[in-house]
Design a protein around this motif. Structure first.
Motif, mmCIF file in Angstrom:
data_model
loop_
_atom_site.group_PDB
_atom_site.id
_atom_site.type_symbol
_atom_site.label_atom_id
_atom_site.label_comp_id
_atom_site.label_asym_id
_atom_site.label_seq_id
_atom_site.Cartn_x
_atom_site.Cartn_y
_atom_site.Cartn_z
ATOM 1 N N VAL A 111 3.004 -9.647 5.459
ATOM 2 C CA VAL A 111 4.198 -8.846 5.879
ATOM 3 C C VAL A 111 3.939 -7.654 6.636
ATOM 4 N N ASP A 112 4.323 -7.659 7.788
ATOM 5 C CA ASP A 112 4.493 -6.375 8.603
ATOM 6 C C ASP A 112 5.440 -5.596 8.204
ATOM 7 N N HIS A 113 5.457 -4.245 7.663
ATOM 8 C CA HIS A 113 6.784 -3.707 7.295
ATOM 9 C C HIS A 113 6.682 -2.269 7.694
ATOM 10 N N ARG A 114 7.761 -1.453 7.883
ATOM 11 C CA ARG A 114 7.738 -0.064 7.768
ATOM 12 C C ARG A 114 8.339 0.605 6.610
ATOM 13 N N ASP A 115 7.705 1.711 6.349
ATOM 14 C CA ASP A 115 8.508 2.218 5.189
ATOM 15 C C ASP A 115 9.726 2.972 5.497
ATOM 16 N N PRO A 116 10.516 2.521 4.757
ATOM 17 C CA PRO A 116 11.934 3.126 5.159
ATOM 18 C C PRO A 116 12.331 4.493 5.036
ATOM 19 N N THR A 117 11.336 5.373 4.478
ATOM 20 C CA THR A 117 11.581 6.795 4.498
ATOM 21 C C THR A 117 10.768 7.403 5.361
ATOM 22 N N THR A 118 9.691 7.183 5.585
ATOM 23 C CA THR A 118 8.640 7.754 6.760
ATOM 24 C C THR A 118 8.558 7.007 8.044
ATOM 25 N N GLY A 119 8.887 5.546 8.113
ATOM 26 C CA GLY A 119 8.668 4.671 9.129
ATOM 27 C C GLY A 119 7.163 4.401 9.308
ATOM 28 N N GLU A 120 6.303 4.911 8.676
ATOM 29 C CA GLU A 120 4.775 4.404 8.569
ATOM 30 C C GLU A 120 4.627 2.948 8.456
ATOM 31 N N PRO A 121 3.937 2.194 9.110
ATOM 32 C CA PRO A 121 3.577 0.843 9.000
ATOM 33 C C PRO A 121 2.985 0.492 7.623
ATOM 34 N N ARG A 122 3.316 -0.613 6.895
ATOM 35 C CA ARG A 122 2.658 -1.045 5.929
ATOM 36 C C ARG A 122 2.456 -2.509 5.937
ATOM 37 N N THR A 123 1.040 -2.796 5.821
ATOM 38 C CA THR A 123 0.665 -4.480 5.885
ATOM 39 C C THR A 123 0.896 -4.756 4.299
ATOM 40 N N ILE A 124 1.668 -5.636 3.980
ATOM 41 C CA ILE A 124 1.962 -6.209 2.691
ATOM 42 C C ILE A 124 1.500 -7.415 2.279
ATOM 43 N N ASN A 125 0.715 -7.633 1.259
ATOM 44 C CA ASN A 125 0.044 -8.851 0.797
ATOM 45 C C ASN A 125 1.148 -9.641 -0.177
ATOM 46 N N ILE A 126 1.585 -10.828 0.064
ATOM 47 C CA ILE A 126 2.286 -11.531 -1.094
ATOM 48 C C ILE A 126 1.384 -12.342 -1.942
ATOM 49 N N LEU A 127 1.165 -12.292 -3.188
ATOM 50 C CA LEU A 127 0.359 -12.977 -3.980
ATOM 51 C C LEU A 127 0.978 -13.938 -4.812
ATOM 52 N N GLY A 128 0.447 -14.833 -5.366
ATOM 53 C CA GLY A 128 0.880 -15.625 -6.407
ATOM 54 C C GLY A 128 0.980 -14.833 -7.788
ATOM 55 N N ALA A 129 2.044 -15.105 -8.386
ATOM 56 C CA ALA A 129 2.528 -14.218 -9.604
ATOM 57 C C ALA A 129 1.519 -14.635 -10.785
ATOM 58 N N LEU A 130 0.838 -13.516 -11.414
ATOM 59 C CA LEU A 130 -0.038 -13.574 -12.418
ATOM 60 C C LEU A 130 0.467 -12.652 -13.516
ATOM 61 N N THR A 131 1.895 -12.721 -14.119
ATOM 62 C CA THR A 131 2.457 -12.163 -14.834
ATOM 63 C C THR A 131 2.860 -12.541 -15.851
ATOM 64 N N PRO B 139 0.882 -1.297 -0.021
ATOM 65 C CA PRO B 139 -0.067 0.073 -0.014
ATOM 66 C C PRO B 139 0.830 1.217 -0.030
ATOM 67 N N ARG B 140 0.307 2.228 -0.762
ATOM 68 C CA ARG B 140 1.091 3.375 -0.885
ATOM 69 C C ARG B 140 1.040 4.089 0.510
ATOM 70 N N ARG B 141 0.028 4.216 1.055
ATOM 71 C CA ARG B 141 -0.254 4.869 2.274
ATOM 72 C C ARG B 141 -0.763 4.024 3.414
ATOM 73 N N ALA B 142 -0.256 4.348 4.648
ATOM 74 C CA ALA B 142 -0.830 3.580 5.886
ATOM 75 C C ALA B 142 -2.362 3.470 5.682
ATOM 76 N N ALA B 143 -3.111 4.294 5.391
ATOM 77 C CA ALA B 143 -4.604 4.390 5.468
ATOM 78 C C ALA B 143 -5.061 3.411 4.620
ATOM 79 N N ALA B 144 -4.374 2.852 3.693
ATOM 80 C CA ALA B 144 -4.652 1.664 2.799
ATOM 81 C C ALA B 144 -4.497 0.381 3.398
#
Length: 336
Positions: free
Chosen positions: A152-172, A112-117
């Motif tokens: 994945v529970d992650h923190r933005d390396p620039t702002t320190g804001e929390p990011r909840t990341i989803n890992i999905l199967g590739a459909l590329t 997510p680009r913002r923590a609100a998402a």
């Protein structure tokens, strides 16, 4: 006014993606401008509109340069989830609230680009988990949905804001969005080609209803197709919502049904899927197909058909329009 010949020459002389689309950037304004530039050039050199060796070569080169431009701002770090570590590589797609990066050949990382998402990606996780449970019983559903691999529970390396990341199967590999199909077929698809896409999309809606979720964002960007294998995947579950509640979020460009801010239902997805049908077919939609779509886009959600029932009704419509069904190879860059 720029002619097809001028556009083809511009594309031919471009030595790198930046020559056409500007400096690579992650901000939405720059990406929207690049996307508009791509569609403008694609419309001018599309083989259906100006079929010469020069324009056909230019159209293929344009798509290649645009794809490379989207990948220029790829990341260079790794995220760690409950089940493994995932390198975050080139940007694959930019969604409405999240960026999707490649991670090897088997996964994509949705950030997510913002923590609100974060709450929206949590909704996606819940929806895909419930769908996976239903697909264990109804195995025919599996190919129609992304697979949630890890979180994945992650923190933005620039702002320190929390990011909840989803890992999905590739459909590329070989999958493209209906937005890309629409760009390649600006005059609208042949209804016989969109027929198989819509039939499979109706299966997606039936599966979502079985799992107790409403997608609420059925747009050309969120429907993936595999042209060669006639595969369809309904992606973009960040706005997924439980029936009986207002949509988790809305997008301004979408023509929503009246209930979107009150209480969505599976009928909401039926409405959106048939607005999409009309969008993809344009002026090429037969009158009978327009009438079918009109019945599915009534303002009163109680009057719209149920997705599972529509499977048979749509097949009957196709039989009346085209007779016995047969496989039609689909070429993305050629008119049908």
């Amino acid at each position: 006014m720029t002619t097809a010949r001028d556009a083809a020459e511009t594309i031919r002389t471009a030595r790198r993606p930046e020559d056409l689309f500007g400096t690579a950037a992650t901000d939405s304004a720059a990406r929207q401008a690049a996307r508009r530039r791509y569609h403008q050039l694609a419309a001018l050199v599309h083989p259906d509109r100006a079929s010469t060796p020069d324009t056909e070569t230019a159209f293929a080169r344009l798509a290649e340069l645009y794809r490379h431009w989207l990948e220029l701002d790829g990341g260079d770090f790794e995220v760690v989830g409950a089940l493994g570590s995932y390198p975050v590589a080139a940007l694959h797609a930019r969604g409405s609230v999240a960026d999707i990066h490649r991670s090897g050949s088997a996964h994509v990382v949705k950030i997510p680009r913002r923590a609100a998402a974060n709450r929206l990606l949590a909704g996606e996780r819940n929806a895909l988990r419930d769908i996976a449970i239903v697909a264990d019983e109804h195995t025919w559903l599996r190919p129609y949905f992304p697979e949630l691999i890890d979180t994945v529970d992650h923190r933005d390396p620039t702002t320190g804001e929390p990011r909840t990341i989803n890992i999905l199967g590739a459909l590329t590999t070989e999958f493209v969005t209906l937005e890309q199909v629409r760009a390649a077929q600006p005059g609208g698809l042949d209804p016989r080609d969109y027929a198989w896409m819509h039939r499979r999309l109706l299966r997606c809606l039936a599966g979502a209803q079985l799992a107790g979720w409403v997608h609420t964002a059925i747009t050309p960007e969120n429907v993936l197709i595999h042209p060669r294998l006639h595969g369809v995947v309904l992606a973009g579950w960040s706005f997924a919502t439980r029936p009986g509640t207002p949509a988790a979020a809305t997008l301004r460009p979408i023509d929503y049904p009246p209930e979107i801010r009150d209480a969505v239902s599976p009928a909401t997805d039926v409405y959106l899927a048939h607005r999409l049908l009309l969008t993809m077919l344009g002026d090429r939609a037969p009158a009978a197909m327009r009438t079918f779509a009109t019945g599915c886009t009534q303002d009163d959600s109680r009057l719209r058909p149920v997705a599972a029932d529509l499977l048979g009704e749509f097949d009957d419509l196709l039989d009346r329009l085209y007779g016995q069904r047969r496989f039609r190879p689909f070429e993305l860059t050629k008119g049908q």
